[in-house]
Design a protein around this motif. Structure first.
Motif, PDB file in Angstrom:
ATOM      1  N   UNK A   1       8.892   2.392  -0.199  1.00 32.14           N
ATOM      2  CA  UNK A   1       8.605   2.078   1.199  1.00 32.14           C
ATOM      3  C   UNK A   1       7.305   1.306   1.295  1.00 32.14           C
ATOM      4  N   UNK A   2       7.132   0.562   2.367  1.00 26.50           N
ATOM      5  CA  UNK A   2       5.919  -0.253   2.502  1.00 26.50           C
ATOM      6  C   UNK A   2       4.679   0.611   2.410  1.00 26.50           C
ATOM      7  N   UNK A   3       3.723   0.159   1.656  1.00 22.83           N
ATOM      8  CA  UNK A   3       2.482   0.896   1.525  1.00 22.83           C
ATOM      9  C   UNK A   3       1.436   0.220   2.377  1.00 22.83           C
ATOM     10  N   UNK A   4       0.494   0.982   2.869  1.00 15.30           N
ATOM     11  CA  UNK A   4      -0.500   0.379   3.757  1.00 15.30           C
ATOM     12  C   UNK A   4      -1.381  -0.604   3.027  1.00 15.30           C
ATOM     13  N   UNK A   5      -2.018  -1.456   3.817  1.00 11.92           N
ATOM     14  CA  UNK A   5      -2.904  -2.457   3.229  1.00 11.92           C
ATOM     15  C   UNK A   5      -4.022  -1.796   2.453  1.00 11.92           C
ATOM     16  N   UNK A   6      -4.354  -0.565   2.867  1.00  8.83           N
ATOM     17  CA  UNK A   6      -5.424   0.130   2.184  1.00  8.83           C
ATOM     18  C   UNK A   6      -5.154   0.256   0.708  1.00  8.83           C
ATOM     19  N   UNK A   7      -3.899   0.177   0.333  1.00  7.15           N
ATOM     20  CA  UNK A   7      -3.533   0.372  -1.053  1.00  7.15           C
ATOM     21  C   UNK A   7      -4.111  -0.724  -1.925  1.00  7.15           C
ATOM     22  N   UNK A   8      -4.401  -1.862  -1.336  1.00  6.77           N
ATOM     23  CA  UNK A   8      -4.965  -2.956  -2.125  1.00  6.77           C
ATOM     24  C   UNK A   8      -6.279  -2.542  -2.750  1.00  6.77           C
ATOM     25  N   UNK A   9      -6.884  -1.529  -2.141  1.00  9.68           N
ATOM     26  CA  UNK A   9      -8.159  -1.082  -2.683  1.00  9.68           C
ATOM     27  C   UNK A   9      -7.971  -0.150  -3.866  1.00  9.68           C
ATOM     28  N   UNK A  10      -6.760   0.342  -4.049  1.00 10.69           N
ATOM     29  CA  UNK A  10      -6.574   1.388  -5.051  1.00 10.69           C
ATOM     30  C   UNK A  10      -6.474   0.800  -6.440  1.00 10.69           C
ATOM     31  N   UNK A  11      -5.550  -0.094  -6.608  1.00 11.14           N
ATOM     32  CA  UNK A  11      -5.376  -0.711  -7.919  1.00 11.14           C
ATOM     33  C   UNK A  11      -4.991  -2.152  -7.728  1.00 11.14           C
TER      34      UNK A  11
ATOM     35  N   UNK B   1     -13.234  -5.203  -7.928  1.00 13.64           N
ATOM     36  CA  UNK B   1     -14.419  -5.132  -7.067  1.00 13.64           C
ATOM     37  C   UNK B   1     -15.287  -6.354  -7.336  1.00 13.64           C
TER      38      UNK B   1
END
Lengths: 424, 201
Positions: free
Chosen positions: A18-28, A32
């Motif tokens: 399912x679609x993951x939130x944009x926040x996920x871009x910060x995870x992996x 940085x």
């Protein structure tokens, strides 16, 4: 770029997450800025593969500073480091992996294939789904409780072990018209079962089947055709009472009530009784207690506690030619036979009330009883009450006689008085 | 309540507002709730890692602890902040957690549909985080301290992009969210514990 060889249905069966939130871009996957951190991408992402197949994967590194190399990278699968000989450096920034003869996935969420930097930090991950397509479900059986609902269960093909999450869907439709419907209440009587609570038609056949689907494909069972009226079951008979029969030491009387939900339809109901001695696990079954709501167990051991259960088969509902489905057994009801110094035989059978002569030893007794009755009774109406009184009298007489003759010291089994056919 | 560092008594506040017995009871009750939820959060985390498979749950497993948009872990300096500010941060985090926990639950419903206890725990965690956040805000309001007020919609609620980030990153996200949930309920328990009469200064 080399990739795994998925099964034929993998592409169509594979469902994207399912679609993951944009926040996920910060995870992996997003380095940085200015941190010098490396990230990577594994290809293929989340492949689905058949057991025994091979996988070729790559881990491509990108990051800061430029010139990051694939040297020192390594793979783990489900937390275990993979042998170095399975990997090779494809180019400056890419490490390849070759796995052969894959086993089924260890968990349904997928095997975790991870690419690590030299220092052990995680650069990227991909989940492998290794398994089998579902086989055809079979052995569908259904029953309706009091004609109001339908519950079905089935056996998954290949004993259900596909190593992948497999979804089972029970479908049904009226045979001659109507659309496909899908059952919605699953796992009601075990892991492979479904319950249809309402809106079922009688006197018309249904077609029922099960569809199994996973990432590698789907399978469909054979179609079961049935009429609800042919698979009716009901509640166990309520209000089961077990009581002594006067002083008769080898008999117990069992009474019950027709299951209330089908009470008005149980013209041809069949009942079964089973009973056992308190400290035994062996039940004796009395069959074909047809349409009666009482029965007498005979040939029991004196001074013994018995557990008794009754169940009902709603045979012939609305003229159905088929036997219904036996209900569950009623809750056990206990009672004890009167004590006696004379040990009795262990077998017993249901003797119908109402004075019908039964076969064998009981018939002989009745004959003797009738002779006695002519001599002693003033009313010509036979009744079991009188019969019971006579039997009690006979037993007392027999006991007295044997004591006088010294035939039966305590503990020895006496000759059988013929208590009817053994329970089946 | 004696005046001490971290006390909620503000010399500029209305002097007629003072902790009442029922307020102390409320603080005590909220602290007890936070303590209970800390235990549940630990259980949720353990249940979660079990269903993701190794290396999740292995000692030393350390995916990148990158921040989740809209929520970060308690800052190292959190314990040194005034009590009101700590509780405000707690309430803010607790209100940001439920939508994140919902996202994790939906993803786990796809990945682990038979893990009913995990799915139930995730659903319960979202509800419990809301309840604890509301209780903390009630304590703040009763003490006359400013509550955070309505928060902007967290990124998770607005994001509808079909980001095909992959299953492994989703597992890591879930681990991160469950970890944040545990950190924040534990932090809330600690912060409320300092307000409980007889608690540590």
């Amino acid at each position: 770029m080399p990739a795994g060889r998925p099964g034929p249905a993998a592409q169509s069966a594979r469902r994207p997450p399912p679609p993951l939130p944009l926040l996920l871009l910060c995870v992996l996957g997003a380095p940085r800025a200015g941190s010098g951190a490396h990230t990577a991408v594994i290809s293929p992402q989340d492949p689905t593969l058949l057991i025994g197949s091979s996988l070729q994967a790559t881990c491509s590194v990108h990051g800061d500073p430029p010139g990051t190399t694939a040297e020192g990278l390594y793979w783990t699968l489900n937390g275990r480091r993979l042998a170095p000989e399975l990997s090779r450096v494809l180019n400056a920034s890419t490490l390849a992996l070759a796995l052969a003869n894959l086993n089924g996935s260890r968990q349904q969420s997928g095997d975790n294939l991870v690419c690590h930097a030299r220092d052990g930090s995680i650069l990227a991950g991909s989940c492998l789904y290794v398994g089998l397509p579902p086989e055809k479900p079979f052995n569908i059986s259904c029953w309706s409780k009091n004609m109001k609902d339908l519950t079905c269960r089935w056996t998954p093909g290949a004993h259900g072990e596909t190593f992948l999450h497999t979804n089972y869907s029970l479908k049904y439709k009226l045979r001659w018209y109507g659309q496909d419907n899908t059952c919605e209440e699953y796992h009601t009587v075990g892991p492979h079962s479904c319950h249809i609570p309402k809106d079922l038609a009688l006197f018309t056949p249904y077609e029922i089947w099960v569809e199994a689907t996973n990432r590698l494909g789907s399978a469909r069972s054979d179609v079961l055709t049935l009429d609800i009226l042919d698979v009716v079951t009901t509640d166990p008979p309520p209000d089961v009472h077990v009581s002594r029969v006067g002083g008769l030491e080898d008999q117990l009387s069992v009474r019950w009530v027709s299951p209330p939900a089908l009470k008005d339809f149980l013209f041809q109901a069949k009942y079964q009784i089973r009973y056992r001695v308190e400290d035994s696990v062996d039940w004796k079954v009395v069959d074909d207690v047809s349409n009666q709501t009482s029965c007498r167990l005979a040939g029991l051991k004196p001074g013994t506690v018995y557990f008794v259960q009754v169940r009902c088969n709603p045979f012939g509902i609305y003229g159905s030619k088929k036997a219904g489905i036996w209900s569950e057994w009623s809750h056990p009801t206990a009672a004890s036979t009167p004590r006696s110094e004379r040990p009795g035989p262990g077998g017993g059978a249901c003797e119908p009330r109402g004075g019908e002569p039964s076969s064998g030893p009981v018939r002989r007794e009745l004959k003797q009883f009738l002779g006695w009755l002519k001599k002693h009774a003033y009313c010509s109406n036979l009744s079991f009450r009188l019969y019971d009184q006579w039997r009690a009298w006979m037993q007392k007489t027999h006991k007295t006689r044997n004591q006088d003759e010294g035939i039966l010291p305590s503990g020895r089994r006496g000759t059988t008085r013929g208590k009817g056919s053994p329970a089946r | 309540m004696s005046r001490r560092e971290g006390s909620l008594e503000d010399p500029q506040a209305d002097s007629s507002i003072s902790p009442l017995p029922h307020l102390e009871a409320k603080i005590h009750q909220t602290h007890s709730l936070a303590r209970l939820l800390t235990k549940y959060a630990e259980q949720l985390l353990q249940e979660y890692v079990q269903h993701q498979g190794d290396p999740f749950g292995l000692p030393g497993f350390s995916p990148p602890r990158l921040p989740v948009a809209g929520l970060s872990a308690p800052a190292p300096g959190h314990a040194g902040l005034p009590a009101a500010e700590r509780l405000q941060l707690d309430a803010g985090a607790l209100s940001a957690l439920p939508p994140l926990l919902d996202v994790v639950r939906r993803h786990q419903a796809e990945l682990n549909p038979r893990a009913l206890r995990l799915l139930r725990r995730l659903e319960d965690a979202a509800r419990q985080a809301r309840a604890l956040g509301a209780a903390v805000e009630a304590v703040l309001a009763a003490l006359g301290a400013e509550t955070r007020g309505p928060r902007p919609e967290p990124a998770v609620a607005a994001a509808a992009a079909a980001t095909d980030a992959g299953v492994f990153p989703a597992k890591v996200l879930g681990l991160r969210v469950c970890g944040l949930y545990r950190e924040w309920v534990s932090r809330t328990e600690g912060d409320l514990g300092q307000l409980v009469p007889g608690g540590p200064a």
